[in-house]
Every structure is written in C-alpha cells, then in structure tokens.
Design an enzyme around this catalytic site. Sequence first.
Site, PDB file in Angstrom:
ATOM      1  N   CYS A 112       0.833  -1.204   0.000  1.00 48.65           N
ATOM      2  CA  CYS A 112       0.000   0.000   0.000  1.00 48.65           C
ATOM      3  C   CYS A 112       0.867   1.254   0.000  1.00 48.65           C
ATOM      4  O   CYS A 112       0.497   2.277  -0.568  1.00 48.65           O
ATOM      5  CB  CYS A 112      -0.921  -0.003   1.212  1.00 48.65           C
ATOM      6  SG  CYS A 112      -2.252  -1.217   1.123  1.00 48.65           S
TER       7      CYS A 112
ATOM      8  N   CYS B  61       9.367   2.965 -11.491  1.00 46.29           N
ATOM      9  CA  CYS B  61       8.809   3.323 -10.182  1.00 46.29           C
ATOM     10  C   CYS B  61       9.638   2.587  -9.137  1.00 46.29           C
ATOM     11  O   CYS B  61      10.858   2.542  -9.251  1.00 46.29           O
ATOM     12  CB  CYS B  61       7.319   2.998 -10.106  1.00 46.29           C
ATOM     13  SG  CYS B  61       6.902   1.275 -10.430  1.00 46.29           S
TER      14      CYS B  61
END
Length: 408
Positions: A203, A370
């Site tokens: 998350c 990323c």
Amino acid sequence: MTSLPPLVEPVPALSATEAARTARQTLLPEFGEIGQRRLAAARVLVVGAGGLGAPVLQYLAAAGVGGLTIIDDDVVEASNLHRQVIHAHEDLGSSKAQNARRRVLGLNPGAQVRLHEERLTDDNAARILTGHDLVLDGTDTFATRYLVADTCAELAIPLVWGSVLRFDAQVSVFWSAPPSPAAPVTMRDLFPRPPAPGTVPSCAEAGVIGSLCGIAGSMMATEAIKLITGMGQVLLGRVAVIDALTMRVHEVPLHTGRGAHEAVPAMGETASAPGAAVGDPLGAVRPPDGVTTLDLGAFQQRRDRTDKAATVLLDVREPDEAAHDALPGAVNVPISALLQAARGADETQAVTDLLRRAGLDDEQDVVTYCSAGVRAARATRLLTRAGWTSAVLAPGAVDHLRQEPELV
C-alpha cells in the site's frame, strides 16, 4: 453456497448490561438471543490492527464478541490515519495493539482482550493461534499472510481473509476441515505460492483508498459473525471481489486445486479484459505479456542504439517520492496524472498533451520506472495505447543506477 452450523456453543446467559447494549441486534429473528450468547462465547484472533483490522476489531467488539486477541507489533504513524480508523492523531507513536484494546473496551467493556505485541513467526504462530475459534487476517505482508493461512490450515481453524490495494478488495473464508458436506478450501487454493520478490507493491508503494478498508473490513466482520452464529451462507468456496471505482461487487467460485490464475481476475482489470494480468494476495497486478521490461544491460543497449537524448526516463511515482531519489535527468509524471488524463474523452490526445507539457517529445523512447515496476507497467500500457514507444525499467536496474548514477 455454504451454510454451516454455529462455530461455538452459547454462554448460559448474558449480563443485563450486555443484553441492553445489544438489544437491537437480538431482535433479528435469524440471530436472536442465542446468537448473542454465541458471540459472547467466541474466542477470535485478529492479526493486525491496521487498515482492515481497525473496522474488524471495532465491529466485532460492538457486536459482542466476548474474547478478542490482537496481534500487532507496530506503532501508529501519521500515514496510517487515513484508513486505520481505530487510531487517532493523539495516538501517534503509541502501540497499535494497546491503542486498539482501549478502543475495543470503550465499545464493549465486558470483552476479554489479550495482546501479543510481537511479530508472528514460524516459532510462535501455532502457539498463539491455538485455542481460538476463528482467525481474521488483516495483514499486508506476504510472509505473514502465508504463515497465518498455513497455520490455520494445520490447526483446522477457520480463517476470514481480506485484501485491499488501490481501489480493489477481495474477501473470502478458508477452512481446511469444515463440517460436512462443505468442501475444504485454503488460501493456497487461491494463491498457491507467494509472488516473486519485487513484482508486487505494498500500500505504501501503490496506495489505497481509505474508505475501502472500511467496506472490506466490515464484510470480514460480518463473515465472522455468520460463522460464529451459524447464520446465512459464508464465503467459503467463494471470493467477493470489490471494485470501488465502479462500486461493483461480484463473486468468483473457488475450488480445491484451482489456482489464482483461474480463480480471481486481476485487480484493476475486468474478468473479460484482454491480456488481463494475474492476481496476487494483496490484489496487485503484475506486468502482463506485451510490456517490455529492461534490465540494466538491455536499457543501455536500447539507449545506445539511438541518440542518447532520444531516450527519456519517466519517473511515474508521486512527486514526494520522486523528490527523494529520482534518477538523474528523469522527468516526473505521476501515474495518477496519467490515469486521470486517460479518463478523458480523447485518451490519446490527453496523455500526449500531458507528456508534452512535461517536456517530452512524442518521437522519444520513454522508459518508465517506479519502485516495484507495477506503476511503471501501467504507465507503459497507457503510453503504448496513446502511440508512444515505451518500456519499463526493471526495479533492479533502477537500484543499480541509483548506486552508479554515472551510468544513466
């Protein structure tokens, strides 16, 4: 669909205080006073007092579960508060387990609450889980999820399982030895093995909408109440899949021996989406076939085939992440901005305009990156659909270039 007998025998009687507190619940004919007495007798273990554990603990305590055990070795951080609603600003830095116990006793002063402020391990899992009627898993790490699931399977304890990531969630019930005629189903029937390291974000990497934790956690608490009291049909052999962006909930049947590739569509994709990626225990999406991923050597070869300026590194993390450790010369366009642009009437033009405003030329070769590669893969798919040439830089290559920035 599976109807099961009650999980526990009821206590002989409720206190007057508890009977008054739960009066609106015992009015339900499917539930009644005997259902409330079963809840009072139940011993339930909740692993994690975070995003899923917060609503689970509060609703189970409020419902009248008599014995709650909380496992969490973490402390409250500011980034927890948008979704871990059992904690508040004044709790920053305090023990999650102790804080959760205070909230639970505030809702149900008669509950017996035990704490384990320690990390669940191979050495202590069986000891801690033994003696409980039911386990609910609210964790977000693969090692703990598989440890909880495997220990529950070994001890024949039913497990209510939930997973939340981005705008997607999954909820199910696993039980290795349910009463006949129900068939046994475990988490490894859904996800036979953990994903490869670095292929799935947390998350913290991919983000999560906080309110979805409340939806999934409430569903988990409801499944626990149904199991304890014998009401309704539980999610044993079924996976509830929630898409918050469309607010659709559908279910997928799950049978012993059937793996994740068949059982559950990937988070963020529809079941019929072409080239849909495979699911993972946190609901993440792995880059599917058709997205080119470059290791360091392949990146250097790709760049060296053309003028160096013709290849641009695109950091698709959020600005605060990019500000911390962006690669030299990289351009930052967050995946969130790309996704919002793609929702417009003309996706191709909107994505192209966004990239041009960031200084990119549509003749350039765009290499996205990323942290775990998942957001980069989504960005590359968007760019490719918009007519750009794009590939993903593998996380290992990103780490290498951070250590040796002169190679960029």
